[in-house]
Design an enzyme around this catalytic site. Structure first.
Site, short mmCIF file in Angstrom:
data_model
loop_
_atom_site.label_atom_id
_atom_site.label_comp_id
_atom_site.label_asym_id
_atom_site.label_seq_id
_atom_site.Cartn_x
_atom_site.Cartn_y
_atom_site.Cartn_z
N ASP A 97 -2.93 19.26 0.95
CA ASP A 97 -2.30 18.07 0.38
C ASP A 97 -1.47 17.40 1.48
O ASP A 97 -0.55 18.02 2.02
CB ASP A 97 -1.41 18.47 -0.81
N ASP A 198 -1.54 12.00 -0.60
CA ASP A 198 -0.61 11.62 -1.66
C ASP A 198 -0.22 10.14 -1.58
O ASP A 198 0.20 9.68 -0.53
CB ASP A 198 0.66 12.49 -1.49
N GLU A 255 -5.18 9.59 -2.90
CA GLU A 255 -4.65 9.30 -4.23
C GLU A 255 -4.14 7.87 -4.23
O GLU A 255 -3.29 7.52 -3.42
CB GLU A 255 -3.50 10.26 -4.58
N HIS A 331 -2.10 18.17 -11.72
CA HIS A 331 -0.72 18.64 -11.91
C HIS A 331 0.21 17.53 -12.38
O HIS A 331 1.39 17.78 -12.69
CB HIS A 331 -0.22 19.22 -10.59
N ASP A 332 -0.30 16.28 -12.41
CA ASP A 332 0.52 15.14 -12.87
C ASP A 332 0.13 14.68 -14.26
O ASP A 332 0.75 13.76 -14.80
CB ASP A 332 0.31 13.92 -11.94
#
Ligand code: TEU
Ligand code: CA
Length: 556
Positions: A97, A198, A255, A331-332
């Site tokens: 990530d 991210d 993302e 995870h969000d």
């Protein structure tokens, strides 16, 4: 020639909740290596780890204080090197990530930058003078409150689109870009197979940092709307590719909240000169609260016709030009089966399999979030004290106590339905103590009490389990060019109960029919002319679809 990421299925691991190996109640790298046989059995090709770098954990690792040190609680760099070697020995790949829109405020760059206006790091971040004694513009933070914090030593504000502990890096500064490229090389030279990036579409800020749209009585401007897809984003991504990524055989997924298919085609492509794919948010952003002040905080199910329109738009518009990522959760996001299916016991497994079929029969790279392959559900917390995510806790205080735009019980209902915490409870491995996640005293976060029924051990024992259904879906993708590369055609866009679509490739057609309701429905797509290749019920009436029934037919 397709690239390996186009033929892959990715499994997302949230390390702190996956498997603890040293009894401290927190997941770690050695725990992941213990579970490689399980992941091999599932059949996935690539593992994506959420951040494992040194961090004060204000935002569970998305606030990085040192990009080249492993967070001690997860293990050491030699643990990482061992894990990477084992992943490769098992024929799998590892994607890390990359969080470079911002750092932690504990990063040495920020610690220096905030000291004065003329130190070597002064321009690594986005500092602005007060305007009329206030924040430089109306931007809001994603974690509530203003996106600016004042630092007396500099007599200036710094920008943070997220927590105050997550200062945004200044990508206009070539030195910052060189620092990012060098930390990327550090991991790529170790043999890492790619990056998930991210909020990468936030790195180029609009010139002059003008006010953002502020509607419906919102306390702050919608900063995501004004920062996504900034003026130099394409230039920065091409430079990153030219200087770093093009020198490695890697996979990249950016993302990109608030992005459109046109932007995806602009920032990604199939010839490897920019990103390989993006995470778009159109389908997961559906069902927001009609009151703009409440944003995502709602408890209403998503309208199926809107879900079909969102997913189909991306399937059709990227075909042949770019490559989709396919996901229901991460995870969000809340757990997929609770949000888009049904987590009622009689329908949970059926709807988990139906959702998985609907997504995995599409064109793109599927992402399986840890526990999704077990049909894990939302945890339905009742008290604010049960939440740990900064987004959830800050939203409650901001909306209930500061802005007083929602009652406490209503907000707790919204949190129970939409919070990121739902996907961060420990992985459910068995019905044993702590779900087999840790043999330590107490897991770092509350377990979902249904682990006694929903766990990997049970799933692996049952032939028709969600696990084995995912295993079948993954194998079908690996074996079928029609599934991987076929074009997409939505059927009956206005049908609010059934999601039906076709895939076409070299004269063959796949027909996917999914009942998104708990009712038994009649539908005729001439499925009786085709060969049934997948179903989530063992028996069927050709034209009738039971609750959450899904069937896939092949026409040669
Ligand atoms: O998420 C970006 C993002 O848009 C999230 O804020 C998400 O939209 C929101 O939480 C949905 O409610 C990335 C990471 O995935 C997230 O975990 C981090 O908190 C965030 O960036 C900041 O790094
Ligand atoms: Ca541990």
């Amino acid at each position: 020639m397709p690239k390996w990421f186009q033929d892959s299925v990715v499994y997302q691991i949230y390390p702190r909740s996956f498997q603890d190996s040293n009894s401290d109640g927190i997941g770690d790298l050695n725990g992941i290596s213990q579970r490689l046989p399980y992941l091999k059995k599932l059949g996935v090709d690539v593992l994506w780890l959420n951040p494992i770098y040194k961090s004060p954990d204000v935002d569970n690792g998305y606030d990085i204080a040192d990009y080249e040190t492993i967070q001690p609680v997860y293990g050491t760099m030699s643990d990482f090197n061992k894990l990477l070697a084992q992943i490769h020995e098992n024929g799998l790949k590892l994607v890390m990530d990359l969080v470079v829109n911002h750092t932690s405020d504990q990063h040495k760059w920020f610690q220096e930058s905030k000291k004065s206006r003329d130190n070597p790091y002064a321009d690594y971040y986005i500092w602005r003078d007060p305007v009329d004694g206030h924040e430089p513009n109306n931007w809001g933070s994603a974690f509530s409150g203003p996106a600016w914090t004042y630092v007396p030593e500099r007599g200036q504000y710094y920008l943070h689109l997220f927590a105050t502990g997550q200062p945004d890096l200044n990508w206009e500064n070539p030195q910052v870009r060189q620092e990012v490229y060098s930390l990327m090389r550090f991991w790529l030279d170790k043999g890492v197979d790619g990056f998930r990036m991210d909020v990468i579409n936030f790195i180029s800020k609009p010139v002059g940092l003008p006010d953002a749209p502020q509607e419906g009585g919102s306390a702050y401007g919608d900063s995501f709307a004004i920062v996504s897809g900034g003026p130099r984003l394409d230039e920065f991504l091409r430079e990153m590719n030219r200087k770093v990524l093009s020198k490695y055989d890697v996979m990249t997924v950016g993302e990109m909240p608030d992005s459109t298919p046109e932007e995806a085609i602009n920032y990604t492509n199939l010839d490897g000169t920019e990103l390989n794919m993006i995470f778009q948010f159109q389908h997961v952003n559906l069902g927001g609260n009609p009151d703009p002040r409440l944003g995502k905080w709602n408890d209403q199910p998503v309208k199926l016709s809107e879900l079909k329109e969102a997913l189909s738009r991306w399937q059709v518009e990227l075909d042949g030009k770019a490559w989709n990522s396919l996901y229901w959760g991460n995870h969000d996001q809340p757990r997929a089966v609770s949000r888009f299916g049904s987590d009622q016991p009689e329908y949970r497994e059926l709807s988990a399999k139906m959702l998985a079929t609907t997504l995995h029969m599409m064109q793109g790279t599927p992402y399986v979030y840890e526990g999704e392959e077990l049909g894990m559900t939302n945890v339905h917390f009742k008290e604010l004290s049960e939440y740990e995510d900064i987004e959830s806790i800050n939203a409650y205080h901001q909306l209930v106590e500061k802005e007083r735009v929602v009652a406490p019980e209503q907000m707790l209902e919204y949190l129970s339905f939409m919070s990121r915490d739902n996907s961060r409870t420990p992985m459910q491995w068995s019905a044993e103590k702590n779900a087999g996640f840790t043999d330590g005293a107490k897991p770092w976060y509350g377990l979902n009490p249904n682990y006694r029924q929903i766990n990997a051990e049970n799933e692996l024992k049952q032939e028709g389990s969600v696990f084995y259904y995912y295993q079948k879906l993954i194998k079908m993708r690996h074996d079928s060019e029609l599934i991987r590369y076929g074009s997409y055609e939505l059927l009956d866009p206005d049908d609010e109960e059934v999601f039906a679509y076709k895939r076409h490739y070299k004269g063959q057609t796949l027909l996917v029919i999914s009942n998104f309701t708990a009712d038994t429905l009649e539908r005729d797509y001439e499925q009786d002319q085709g060969e049934l290749v997948l179903a989530n019920y063992s028996e069927r009436q050709e034209r009738s679809f039971k609750p959450y029934e899904t069937r896939v037919y092949l026409f040669k």
